[in-house]
Write an enzyme that holds these catalytic residues in place. Structure first.
Site, PDB file in Angstrom:
ATOM      1  N   SER A 115       1.917 -10.009  -8.006  1.00  0.00           N
ATOM      2  CA  SER A 115       1.689  -9.139  -9.159  1.00  0.00           C
ATOM      3  C   SER A 115       0.364  -8.379  -9.049  1.00  0.00           C
ATOM      4  O   SER A 115       0.204  -7.536  -8.182  1.00  0.00           O
ATOM      5  CB  SER A 115       1.761  -9.992 -10.436  1.00  0.00           C
ATOM      6  N   ASP A 154      -3.452   1.064   0.778  1.00  0.00           N
ATOM      7  CA  ASP A 154      -2.965   2.447   0.783  1.00  0.00           C
ATOM      8  C   ASP A 154      -4.102   3.458   0.857  1.00  0.00           C
ATOM      9  O   ASP A 154      -3.956   4.538   1.444  1.00  0.00           O
ATOM     10  CB  ASP A 154      -2.135   2.718  -0.472  1.00  0.00           C
ATOM     11  N   LYS A 165       6.151  -9.165  -6.025  1.00  0.00           N
ATOM     12  CA  LYS A 165       6.493  -8.960  -7.440  1.00  0.00           C
ATOM     13  C   LYS A 165       6.023  -7.568  -7.845  1.00  0.00           C
ATOM     14  O   LYS A 165       4.847  -7.325  -8.061  1.00  0.00           O
ATOM     15  CB  LYS A 165       5.846 -10.020  -8.339  1.00  0.00           C
TER      16      LYS A 165
END
Length: 545
Positions: free
Chosen positions: A289, A300, A314
Protein backbone atom coordinates in the site's frame (compact mmCIF):
# COMPACT_ATOMS: atom_id res chain seq x y z
CA UNK A 1 -24.27 22.08 6.21
CA UNK A 2 -26.87 22.51 3.42
CA UNK A 3 -29.29 25.42 3.98
CA UNK A 4 -33.12 24.97 3.68
CA UNK A 5 -33.00 27.25 0.63
CA UNK A 6 -30.48 25.00 -1.12
CA UNK A 7 -32.40 21.87 -0.22
CA UNK A 8 -35.53 23.31 -1.84
CA UNK A 9 -33.80 23.55 -5.21
CA UNK A 10 -31.39 20.63 -5.08
CA UNK A 11 -34.06 17.98 -4.74
CA UNK A 12 -35.97 18.77 -7.96
CA UNK A 13 -32.70 19.21 -9.87
CA UNK A 14 -31.39 15.81 -8.71
CA UNK A 15 -34.76 14.21 -9.40
CA UNK A 16 -34.87 15.60 -12.92
CA UNK A 17 -31.32 14.46 -13.49
CA UNK A 18 -32.44 10.89 -12.96
CA UNK A 19 -34.61 11.19 -16.07
CA UNK A 20 -31.51 11.48 -18.23
CA UNK A 21 -29.56 8.63 -16.64
CA UNK A 22 -29.56 5.29 -18.44
CA UNK A 23 -31.98 2.50 -17.70
CA UNK A 24 -29.15 0.49 -16.12
CA UNK A 25 -28.81 2.86 -13.15
CA UNK A 26 -32.57 2.92 -12.53
CA UNK A 27 -32.67 -0.85 -12.63
CA UNK A 28 -29.80 -1.01 -10.14
CA UNK A 29 -31.54 1.51 -7.88
CA UNK A 30 -34.73 -0.54 -7.92
CA UNK A 31 -32.80 -3.76 -7.31
CA UNK A 32 -30.99 -2.25 -4.30
CA UNK A 33 -34.27 -1.04 -2.80
CA UNK A 34 -35.87 -4.42 -3.45
CA UNK A 35 -33.05 -6.38 -1.79
CA UNK A 36 -33.01 -4.07 1.24
CA UNK A 37 -36.74 -4.62 1.70
CA UNK A 38 -36.33 -8.40 1.43
CA UNK A 39 -33.48 -8.40 3.94
CA UNK A 40 -35.31 -6.13 6.39
CA UNK A 41 -38.38 -8.36 6.30
CA UNK A 42 -36.28 -11.51 6.72
CA UNK A 43 -34.27 -10.06 9.61
CA UNK A 44 -37.40 -8.95 11.44
CA UNK A 45 -39.23 -12.27 10.99
CA UNK A 46 -36.17 -14.33 11.90
CA UNK A 47 -35.61 -12.54 15.20
CA UNK A 48 -39.32 -12.62 16.00
CA UNK A 49 -39.98 -16.27 15.21
CA UNK A 50 -36.77 -18.26 15.74
CA UNK A 51 -37.21 -20.97 18.38
CA UNK A 52 -34.26 -19.82 20.54
CA UNK A 53 -33.25 -16.36 21.71
CA UNK A 54 -31.25 -14.50 19.05
CA UNK A 55 -28.70 -11.74 19.32
CA UNK A 56 -29.72 -9.22 16.62
CA UNK A 57 -26.45 -7.31 16.82
CA UNK A 58 -24.36 -10.45 16.43
CA UNK A 59 -26.53 -11.72 13.55
CA UNK A 60 -26.26 -8.41 11.70
CA UNK A 61 -22.51 -8.21 12.30
CA UNK A 62 -22.03 -11.66 10.73
CA UNK A 63 -24.42 -10.91 7.86
CA UNK A 64 -22.62 -7.71 6.89
CA UNK A 65 -19.16 -9.23 7.16
CA UNK A 66 -20.30 -12.26 5.15
CA UNK A 67 -21.55 -9.98 2.38
CA UNK A 68 -18.31 -8.00 2.24
CA UNK A 69 -16.22 -11.20 2.19
CA UNK A 70 -17.24 -11.69 -1.44
CA UNK A 71 -15.43 -8.44 -2.37
CA UNK A 72 -11.80 -7.57 -1.60
CA UNK A 73 -10.35 -8.04 1.92
CA UNK A 74 -9.88 -4.28 2.38
CA UNK A 75 -13.58 -3.40 2.24
CA UNK A 76 -14.47 -3.89 5.89
CA UNK A 77 -17.34 -3.16 8.27
CA UNK A 78 -16.41 -1.84 11.72
CA UNK A 79 -18.82 -2.15 14.62
CA UNK A 80 -18.50 0.31 17.48
CA UNK A 81 -15.65 -1.62 19.13
CA UNK A 82 -13.80 -2.01 15.82
CA UNK A 83 -13.98 1.74 15.17
CA UNK A 84 -11.90 2.41 18.29
CA UNK A 85 -9.12 0.12 17.03
CA UNK A 86 -9.30 1.63 13.54
CA UNK A 87 -8.76 5.12 14.95
CA UNK A 88 -5.82 3.87 17.01
CA UNK A 89 -4.15 2.55 13.87
CA UNK A 90 -4.47 5.96 12.20
CA UNK A 91 -3.56 8.18 15.16
CA UNK A 92 -0.97 5.91 16.78
CA UNK A 93 -2.20 6.85 20.27
CA UNK A 94 -4.28 4.94 22.77
CA UNK A 95 -4.48 3.97 26.42
CA UNK A 96 -3.54 0.34 26.90
CA UNK A 97 -0.89 -2.21 27.85
CA UNK A 98 1.69 -1.56 25.13
CA UNK A 99 2.07 -5.04 23.66
CA UNK A 100 1.20 -7.03 20.55
CA UNK A 101 -1.24 -9.78 21.52
CA UNK A 102 -3.07 -12.54 19.69
CA UNK A 103 -6.00 -14.78 20.61
CA UNK A 104 -5.50 -18.54 20.61
CA UNK A 105 -8.23 -20.81 21.93
CA UNK A 106 -9.06 -19.62 25.47
CA UNK A 107 -5.92 -17.53 25.91
CA UNK A 108 -4.38 -14.22 24.88
CA UNK A 109 -0.75 -14.71 23.87
CA UNK A 110 1.72 -11.89 24.43
CA UNK A 111 3.62 -11.74 21.13
CA UNK A 112 5.79 -8.71 21.83
CA UNK A 113 5.83 -6.38 24.85
CA UNK A 114 7.14 -2.89 24.06
CA UNK A 115 9.98 -1.65 26.21
CA UNK A 116 8.96 0.42 29.27
CA UNK A 117 5.24 0.25 28.51
CA UNK A 118 2.65 -1.19 30.95
CA UNK A 119 2.89 -4.90 30.02
CA UNK A 120 6.69 -4.75 30.16
CA UNK A 121 6.68 -2.89 33.47
CA UNK A 122 4.32 -5.54 34.88
CA UNK A 123 6.88 -8.22 34.00
CA UNK A 124 4.97 -9.85 31.16
CA UNK A 125 7.08 -11.59 28.50
CA UNK A 126 6.57 -12.80 24.94
CA UNK A 127 4.95 -16.23 25.08
CA UNK A 128 2.95 -15.59 28.26
CA UNK A 129 -0.58 -17.00 27.96
CA UNK A 130 -3.16 -14.78 29.68
CA UNK A 131 -6.11 -16.84 30.92
CA UNK A 132 -7.91 -14.29 33.12
CA UNK A 133 -8.33 -10.50 33.02
CA UNK A 134 -9.82 -9.04 36.17
CA UNK A 135 -12.69 -11.36 37.10
CA UNK A 136 -13.20 -12.56 33.53
CA UNK A 137 -12.04 -16.04 32.54
CA UNK A 138 -11.14 -15.94 28.85
CA UNK A 139 -12.53 -19.47 28.44
CA UNK A 140 -15.95 -17.91 29.15
CA UNK A 141 -15.39 -14.76 27.08
CA UNK A 142 -15.86 -15.26 23.36
CA UNK A 143 -15.81 -11.61 22.25
CA UNK A 144 -12.73 -9.51 21.48
CA UNK A 145 -10.78 -9.95 24.73
CA UNK A 146 -8.50 -6.97 24.01
CA UNK A 147 -11.40 -4.69 25.00
CA UNK A 148 -10.89 -5.92 28.58
CA UNK A 149 -7.63 -3.95 28.58
CA UNK A 150 -9.34 -0.65 27.85
CA UNK A 151 -9.74 2.05 30.43
CA UNK A 152 -8.50 5.39 31.68
CA UNK A 153 -4.85 6.10 32.37
CA UNK A 154 -3.62 4.51 35.66
CA UNK A 155 -6.43 1.94 35.70
CA UNK A 156 -5.11 -1.18 37.46
CA UNK A 157 -5.94 -4.52 35.86
CA UNK A 158 -5.08 -7.86 37.47
CA UNK A 159 -4.21 -10.69 35.11
CA UNK A 160 -3.56 -14.39 35.51
CA UNK A 161 -1.23 -16.03 33.01
CA UNK A 162 0.62 -19.26 32.26
CA UNK A 163 4.37 -19.19 31.74
CA UNK A 164 6.22 -22.42 30.97
CA UNK A 165 3.39 -24.46 32.45
CA UNK A 166 3.12 -22.47 35.71
CA UNK A 167 0.26 -20.12 36.59
CA UNK A 168 1.31 -16.59 37.64
CA UNK A 169 -0.38 -13.27 38.43
CA UNK A 170 0.52 -9.68 37.59
CA UNK A 171 -1.02 -6.22 37.80
CA UNK A 172 -0.94 -3.99 34.73
CA UNK A 173 -1.37 -0.22 35.13
CA UNK A 174 -2.77 1.27 31.94
CA UNK A 175 -0.93 4.20 30.42
CA UNK A 176 -0.87 6.23 27.23
CA UNK A 177 0.78 4.27 24.44
CA UNK A 178 2.18 6.06 21.41
CA UNK A 179 2.81 3.79 18.43
CA UNK A 180 5.78 5.27 16.61
CA UNK A 181 5.85 5.16 12.84
CA UNK A 182 9.64 5.45 13.06
CA UNK A 183 10.58 3.05 15.86
CA UNK A 184 14.30 3.38 15.15
CA UNK A 185 16.87 5.45 13.31
CA UNK A 186 20.63 5.59 13.57
CA UNK A 187 23.89 5.54 11.65
CA UNK A 188 25.23 2.46 9.91
CA UNK A 189 28.61 4.12 9.48
CA UNK A 190 30.01 7.64 9.61
CA UNK A 191 28.28 8.70 6.39
CA UNK A 192 25.21 6.44 6.14
CA UNK A 193 21.96 7.04 8.00
CA UNK A 194 19.28 4.40 8.54
CA UNK A 195 15.56 5.03 9.11
CA UNK A 196 12.97 2.35 9.88
CA UNK A 197 9.44 3.34 8.82
CA UNK A 198 7.07 0.67 10.17
CA UNK A 199 3.66 2.09 9.22
CA UNK A 200 1.93 5.23 7.95
CA UNK A 201 -0.14 6.81 10.71
CA UNK A 202 -0.71 10.56 10.89
CA UNK A 203 2.72 11.18 12.42
CA UNK A 204 4.69 9.16 9.88
CA UNK A 205 5.99 12.06 7.78
CA UNK A 206 6.81 14.20 10.83
CA UNK A 207 8.78 11.39 12.48
CA UNK A 208 10.57 10.56 9.22
CA UNK A 209 11.43 14.24 8.70
CA UNK A 210 12.80 14.58 12.23
CA UNK A 211 14.88 11.40 11.81
CA UNK A 212 16.27 12.61 8.48
CA UNK A 213 17.18 16.03 9.83
CA UNK A 214 18.83 14.55 12.93
CA UNK A 215 20.89 12.11 10.87
CA UNK A 216 22.02 14.93 8.56
CA UNK A 217 23.08 16.96 11.62
CA UNK A 218 25.11 13.93 12.71
CA UNK A 219 26.92 13.87 9.38
CA UNK A 220 24.88 11.42 7.30
CA UNK A 221 25.49 11.98 3.58
CA UNK A 222 23.28 9.13 2.32
CA UNK A 223 20.16 7.39 3.61
CA UNK A 224 18.73 3.87 3.80
CA UNK A 225 14.94 3.96 4.29
CA UNK A 226 13.64 0.59 5.51
CA UNK A 227 10.02 -0.19 4.47
CA UNK A 228 10.26 -3.96 4.93
CA UNK A 229 7.17 -5.37 6.59
CA UNK A 230 5.40 -2.00 6.44
CA UNK A 231 1.71 -2.72 5.60
CA UNK A 232 0.89 0.87 4.68
CA UNK A 233 -1.62 3.36 6.04
CA UNK A 234 -2.48 6.95 5.17
CA UNK A 235 -1.95 7.97 1.53
CA UNK A 236 -1.31 11.63 2.33
CA UNK A 237 1.54 10.65 4.65
CA UNK A 238 3.14 8.68 1.82
CA UNK A 239 3.01 11.74 -0.43
CA UNK A 240 4.52 13.96 2.28
CA UNK A 241 7.34 11.49 2.91
CA UNK A 242 8.18 11.51 -0.80
CA UNK A 243 8.19 15.31 -0.54
CA UNK A 244 11.18 15.08 1.83
CA UNK A 245 13.26 13.94 -1.15
CA UNK A 246 11.64 15.52 -4.24
CA UNK A 247 10.72 19.11 -5.14
CA UNK A 248 7.44 20.89 -4.55
CA UNK A 249 4.62 20.33 -7.08
CA UNK A 250 5.82 16.86 -8.14
CA UNK A 251 3.10 14.30 -8.96
CA UNK A 252 3.46 11.28 -6.65
CA UNK A 253 0.27 9.30 -7.16
CA UNK A 254 -3.08 9.52 -8.93
CA UNK A 255 -6.28 7.70 -8.02
CA UNK A 256 -8.97 6.60 -10.46
CA UNK A 257 -12.51 5.63 -9.47
CA UNK A 258 -15.93 5.18 -11.02
CA UNK A 259 -16.99 8.21 -8.96
CA UNK A 260 -15.54 11.43 -10.36
CA UNK A 261 -14.87 13.09 -6.99
CA UNK A 262 -12.54 10.23 -6.00
CA UNK A 263 -10.30 10.84 -9.02
CA UNK A 264 -7.40 12.78 -7.57
CA UNK A 265 -3.84 13.73 -8.33
CA UNK A 266 -1.61 14.00 -5.28
CA UNK A 267 1.35 16.34 -5.62
CA UNK A 268 4.07 17.43 -3.24
CA UNK A 269 3.15 20.74 -1.63
CA UNK A 270 6.15 21.73 0.48
CA UNK A 271 9.79 22.58 0.08
CA UNK A 272 11.87 19.37 0.32
CA UNK A 273 14.53 18.57 2.90
CA UNK A 274 17.10 17.19 0.45
CA UNK A 275 16.67 16.41 -3.26
CA UNK A 276 20.28 15.29 -3.76
CA UNK A 277 21.14 12.96 -0.90
CA UNK A 278 21.66 9.39 -2.24
CA UNK A 279 18.76 7.18 -1.16
CA UNK A 280 18.17 3.42 -1.01
CA UNK A 281 14.76 1.99 -0.07
CA UNK A 282 14.40 -1.56 1.26
CA UNK A 283 11.19 -3.51 0.51
CA UNK A 284 9.98 -7.10 0.79
CA UNK A 285 6.85 -9.16 0.21
CA UNK A 286 5.16 -7.60 3.23
CA UNK A 287 5.71 -4.01 2.09
CA UNK A 288 2.29 -2.89 0.90
CA UNK A 289 0.00 0.00 0.00
CA UNK A 290 1.52 3.32 1.12
CA UNK A 291 4.95 1.61 1.24
CA UNK A 292 4.51 0.82 -2.43
CA UNK A 293 3.45 4.40 -3.19
CA UNK A 294 6.68 5.72 -1.65
CA UNK A 295 8.98 3.12 -3.21
CA UNK A 296 7.13 3.13 -6.56
CA UNK A 297 7.01 6.91 -6.88
CA UNK A 298 10.67 7.43 -5.96
CA UNK A 299 11.60 4.61 -8.35
CA UNK A 300 9.57 6.19 -11.18
CA UNK A 301 11.16 9.57 -10.51
CA UNK A 302 14.63 7.96 -10.47
CA UNK A 303 15.15 9.37 -6.99
CA UNK A 304 15.97 6.14 -5.12
CA UNK A 305 17.42 2.68 -5.71
CA UNK A 306 15.03 -0.04 -4.52
CA UNK A 307 16.60 -3.17 -2.97
CA UNK A 308 15.08 -6.38 -1.61
CA UNK A 309 12.30 -8.58 -2.92
CA UNK A 310 9.11 -7.80 -4.83
CA UNK A 311 6.57 -5.94 -2.69
CA UNK A 312 3.07 -7.20 -1.85
CA UNK A 313 1.12 -5.59 -4.70
CA UNK A 314 -1.74 -3.58 -3.19
CA UNK A 315 -2.84 -0.90 -5.63
CA UNK A 316 -6.24 -0.18 -4.05
CA UNK A 317 -7.31 2.85 -2.02
CA UNK A 318 -9.85 2.81 0.81
CA UNK A 319 -11.69 5.54 2.65
CA UNK A 320 -13.75 5.35 5.84
CA UNK A 321 -17.49 6.11 5.58
CA UNK A 322 -19.30 7.00 8.79
CA UNK A 323 -22.45 4.95 9.36
CA UNK A 324 -25.14 5.17 12.02
CA UNK A 325 -24.68 4.35 15.72
CA UNK A 326 -20.92 4.87 15.70
CA UNK A 327 -20.22 2.19 13.08
CA UNK A 328 -18.09 2.61 9.99
CA UNK A 329 -17.42 1.16 6.55
CA UNK A 330 -13.93 1.17 5.10
CA UNK A 331 -14.57 0.78 1.39
CA UNK A 332 -12.30 0.42 -1.63
CA UNK A 333 -13.06 3.47 -3.75
CA UNK A 334 -10.28 3.58 -6.33
CA UNK A 335 -7.03 2.25 -7.70
CA UNK A 336 -3.84 4.25 -7.43
CA UNK A 337 -1.18 4.81 -10.09
CA UNK A 338 2.46 5.76 -9.65
CA UNK A 339 3.98 8.67 -11.67
CA UNK A 340 4.84 6.41 -14.63
CA UNK A 341 1.21 5.23 -14.82
CA UNK A 342 1.61 1.88 -13.07
CA UNK A 343 -1.08 0.21 -10.97
CA UNK A 344 0.81 -2.46 -9.06
CA UNK A 345 -2.27 -4.39 -7.82
CA UNK A 346 -1.35 -8.09 -7.87
CA UNK A 347 -4.68 -9.80 -7.13
CA UNK A 348 -7.87 -9.47 -9.18
CA UNK A 349 -10.76 -9.68 -6.70
CA UNK A 350 -13.32 -9.41 -9.48
CA UNK A 351 -12.18 -12.79 -10.80
CA UNK A 352 -11.85 -15.62 -8.30
CA UNK A 353 -11.12 -19.30 -8.78
CA UNK A 354 -13.42 -22.17 -7.80
CA UNK A 355 -12.21 -21.90 -4.20
CA UNK A 356 -13.10 -18.21 -4.00
CA UNK A 357 -9.46 -17.10 -4.13
CA UNK A 358 -8.63 -14.00 -6.16
CA UNK A 359 -6.55 -14.68 -9.25
CA UNK A 360 -3.03 -13.29 -9.45
CA UNK A 361 -1.75 -11.31 -12.41
CA UNK A 362 0.78 -13.45 -14.24
CA UNK A 363 4.17 -11.98 -15.05
CA UNK A 364 3.60 -12.48 -18.78
CA UNK A 365 0.65 -10.06 -18.53
CA UNK A 366 2.58 -7.26 -16.82
CA UNK A 367 2.69 -4.00 -18.77
CA UNK A 368 5.90 -2.04 -19.26
CA UNK A 369 6.26 1.63 -18.28
CA UNK A 370 9.13 4.09 -18.30
CA UNK A 371 10.66 6.03 -15.43
CA UNK A 372 11.50 9.69 -15.89
CA UNK A 373 14.94 8.82 -17.26
CA UNK A 374 13.71 5.96 -19.42
CA UNK A 375 14.25 2.90 -17.25
CA UNK A 376 11.70 0.10 -17.79
CA UNK A 377 9.40 -0.78 -14.86
CA UNK A 378 6.32 -3.01 -14.71
CA UNK A 379 2.84 -3.00 -13.21
CA UNK A 380 0.65 -5.83 -11.95
CA UNK A 381 2.72 -7.51 -9.28
CA UNK A 382 4.02 -5.07 -6.70
CA UNK A 383 7.20 -3.02 -6.91
CA UNK A 384 10.06 -4.99 -8.42
CA UNK A 385 13.34 -3.84 -6.83
CA UNK A 386 16.15 -2.46 -8.95
CA UNK A 387 18.35 -4.98 -7.15
CA UNK A 388 16.44 -8.14 -6.27
CA UNK A 389 18.01 -10.32 -3.56
CA UNK A 390 16.95 -13.96 -3.73
CA UNK A 391 17.96 -14.58 -0.13
CA UNK A 392 15.37 -12.09 1.10
CA UNK A 393 12.42 -14.06 -0.28
CA UNK A 394 10.55 -16.19 2.24
CA UNK A 395 10.14 -19.87 1.35
CA UNK A 396 6.77 -21.62 1.83
CA UNK A 397 8.18 -23.81 4.63
CA UNK A 398 9.36 -20.69 6.48
CA UNK A 399 6.01 -18.99 5.95
CA UNK A 400 4.40 -22.05 7.59
CA UNK A 401 6.78 -21.80 10.56
CA UNK A 402 5.94 -18.12 11.01
CA UNK A 403 2.20 -18.53 10.50
CA UNK A 404 1.89 -21.40 12.99
CA UNK A 405 4.33 -19.97 15.57
CA UNK A 406 6.96 -22.69 15.19
CA UNK A 407 9.83 -20.19 15.56
CA UNK A 408 8.01 -18.08 18.15
CA UNK A 409 7.24 -21.01 20.45
CA UNK A 410 10.73 -22.49 20.12
CA UNK A 411 12.36 -19.18 21.05
CA UNK A 412 10.08 -18.90 24.10
CA UNK A 413 11.52 -22.22 25.34
CA UNK A 414 15.05 -21.13 24.34
CA UNK A 415 14.68 -17.87 26.31
CA UNK A 416 13.95 -19.61 29.60
CA UNK A 417 16.73 -22.16 29.04
CA UNK A 418 19.22 -19.31 28.48
CA UNK A 419 18.26 -16.60 30.99
CA UNK A 420 21.63 -14.83 31.05
CA UNK A 421 22.19 -14.06 27.38
CA UNK A 422 21.42 -10.37 27.95
CA UNK A 423 22.84 -8.03 25.31
CA UNK A 424 25.10 -10.63 23.75
CA UNK A 425 24.66 -11.44 20.07
CA UNK A 426 23.40 -15.03 19.99
CA UNK A 427 25.21 -17.62 17.92
CA UNK A 428 22.84 -20.21 16.52
CA UNK A 429 24.88 -23.20 15.40
CA UNK A 430 23.98 -26.18 13.23
CA UNK A 431 23.64 -28.18 16.45
CA UNK A 432 21.11 -25.58 17.68
CA UNK A 433 19.23 -25.96 14.41
CA UNK A 434 19.02 -29.72 14.99
CA UNK A 435 17.63 -28.95 18.45
CA UNK A 436 15.01 -26.74 16.76
CA UNK A 437 14.02 -29.60 14.47
CA UNK A 438 13.78 -32.01 17.42
CA UNK A 439 11.55 -29.46 19.17
CA UNK A 440 9.18 -29.34 16.20
CA UNK A 441 8.92 -33.14 16.20
CA UNK A 442 8.41 -33.34 19.97
CA UNK A 443 5.64 -30.73 19.74
CA UNK A 444 4.12 -32.55 16.75
CA UNK A 445 4.24 -29.25 14.93
CA UNK A 446 1.83 -29.02 12.01
CA UNK A 447 3.07 -27.03 9.03
CA UNK A 448 -0.42 -26.96 7.54
CA UNK A 449 0.91 -26.78 4.01
CA UNK A 450 -1.69 -27.28 1.26
CA UNK A 451 -0.47 -30.85 0.79
CA UNK A 452 -0.62 -31.61 4.50
CA UNK A 453 -4.08 -30.16 4.89
CA UNK A 454 -5.35 -32.05 1.85
CA UNK A 455 -3.94 -35.32 3.22
CA UNK A 456 -5.52 -34.78 6.65
CA UNK A 457 -8.81 -33.90 5.00
CA UNK A 458 -8.68 -37.15 3.01
CA UNK A 459 -8.32 -39.15 6.22
CA UNK A 460 -11.15 -37.20 7.87
CA UNK A 461 -13.47 -37.99 4.96
CA UNK A 462 -12.35 -41.61 5.03
CA UNK A 463 -13.22 -41.85 8.73
CA UNK A 464 -16.61 -40.32 8.04
CA UNK A 465 -17.23 -42.90 5.34
CA UNK A 466 -15.76 -45.64 7.59
CA UNK A 467 -13.10 -46.70 5.12
CA UNK A 468 -10.14 -45.29 7.04
CA UNK A 469 -8.93 -48.70 8.21
CA UNK A 470 -8.58 -49.95 4.65
CA UNK A 471 -6.42 -46.98 3.60
CA UNK A 472 -4.57 -46.46 6.87
CA UNK A 473 -1.34 -48.14 5.73
CA UNK A 474 -1.16 -46.09 2.54
CA UNK A 475 -2.06 -42.95 4.48
CA UNK A 476 0.74 -43.46 7.00
CA UNK A 477 3.21 -44.07 4.17
CA UNK A 478 2.17 -40.85 2.47
CA UNK A 479 2.27 -38.92 5.74
CA UNK A 480 5.74 -40.27 6.55
CA UNK A 481 6.93 -39.27 3.07
CA UNK A 482 5.45 -35.82 3.57
CA UNK A 483 7.24 -35.41 6.90
CA UNK A 484 10.54 -36.42 5.27
CA UNK A 485 9.91 -33.87 2.54
CA UNK A 486 9.23 -31.16 5.15
CA UNK A 487 12.39 -32.18 7.01
CA UNK A 488 14.38 -31.82 3.78
CA UNK A 489 12.84 -28.40 3.17
CA UNK A 490 13.88 -27.30 6.66
CA UNK A 491 17.48 -28.27 5.84
CA UNK A 492 17.31 -26.65 2.41
CA UNK A 493 16.17 -23.33 3.94
CA UNK A 494 18.31 -23.64 7.06
CA UNK A 495 20.07 -20.30 6.83
CA UNK A 496 16.86 -18.39 6.22
CA UNK A 497 15.23 -20.06 9.23
CA UNK A 498 18.30 -19.59 11.43
CA UNK A 499 18.32 -15.86 10.64
CA UNK A 500 14.68 -15.53 11.72
CA UNK A 501 15.33 -17.50 14.91
CA UNK A 502 18.24 -15.19 15.78
CA UNK A 503 16.03 -12.15 15.09
CA UNK A 504 13.37 -13.48 17.48
CA UNK A 505 15.97 -14.33 20.16
CA UNK A 506 17.40 -10.80 20.04
CA UNK A 507 13.93 -9.28 20.43
CA UNK A 508 13.34 -11.33 23.59
CA UNK A 509 16.41 -9.92 25.33
CA UNK A 510 16.91 -6.53 23.68
CA UNK A 511 13.48 -5.54 22.31
CA UNK A 512 13.00 -4.02 18.85
CA UNK A 513 15.76 -1.47 19.37
CA UNK A 514 18.31 -4.23 19.91
CA UNK A 515 17.15 -6.00 16.77
CA UNK A 516 17.62 -2.86 14.66
CA UNK A 517 21.05 -2.29 16.17
CA UNK A 518 21.94 -5.84 15.18
CA UNK A 519 20.63 -5.25 11.66
CA UNK A 520 22.94 -2.27 11.16
CA UNK A 521 25.95 -4.54 10.87
CA UNK A 522 24.52 -7.98 10.10
CA UNK A 523 21.52 -7.70 7.78
CA UNK A 524 22.18 -8.69 4.15
CA UNK A 525 19.83 -6.10 2.62
CA UNK A 526 21.42 -3.30 4.63
CA UNK A 527 24.90 -4.52 3.70
CA UNK A 528 23.92 -4.45 0.02
CA UNK A 529 22.42 -0.97 0.41
CA UNK A 530 25.64 0.34 1.95
CA UNK A 531 27.66 -1.32 -0.81
CA UNK A 532 25.61 0.44 -3.50
CA UNK A 533 25.75 3.79 -1.70
CA UNK A 534 29.52 3.45 -1.28
CA UNK A 535 29.91 2.89 -5.03
CA UNK A 536 28.83 6.18 -6.53
CA UNK A 537 29.25 5.02 -10.13
CA UNK A 538 27.05 1.94 -9.52
CA UNK A 539 24.40 4.06 -7.80
CA UNK A 540 24.33 6.55 -10.68
CA UNK A 541 24.33 3.86 -13.36
CA UNK A 542 21.28 2.17 -11.81
CA UNK A 543 19.39 5.48 -11.87
CA UNK A 544 20.83 6.52 -15.25
CA UNK A 545 22.18 9.74 -13.70
Amino acid sequence: MTSPFKKKYIIPIVASAFLFIGVSFKDDFFEIAKQIEIFTTLFKELNKNYVDETNPGDLMDKAIKGMLASLDPYTVYYNEQDVVKFKINNTGEYTGIGATITRKDDKLIIKEPYKNFPADKAGLKAGDEIIQIGDVLLSDFKDDASQLFRGAKNTKIDVKFIRQGKTNTAQIILDEVAIKSVPFFGKIDEKTGYIVLSHFNNKASLETKEALEQLKREGAERIVLDLRGNPGGLLNEAVTICNLFVPKNETIVTTKSKIEKHNNTYKTSREPIDTEIPLVILVNGRSASASEIVSGALQDLDRAVIIGSRSFGKGLVQRPVELTYGTQLKVTISRYYTPSGRCIQALDYAHKDKNGVATKTEAKNYNAFKTRKGRTVYDGGGIQPDIELEETKTSPITEALLKNDGIFNYVTTYYYKNPNLGNQIPTFSDADFQDFKHYLKAQKFSFDTETELALKNTLAVAKKEKIDESINTEYQQLFTSLQKSEDNLLDKNKQEIKNLIVDEIIKRYQYQEGLYQYYLQNNSEIKKAVSVLNNNSEYKSILKM
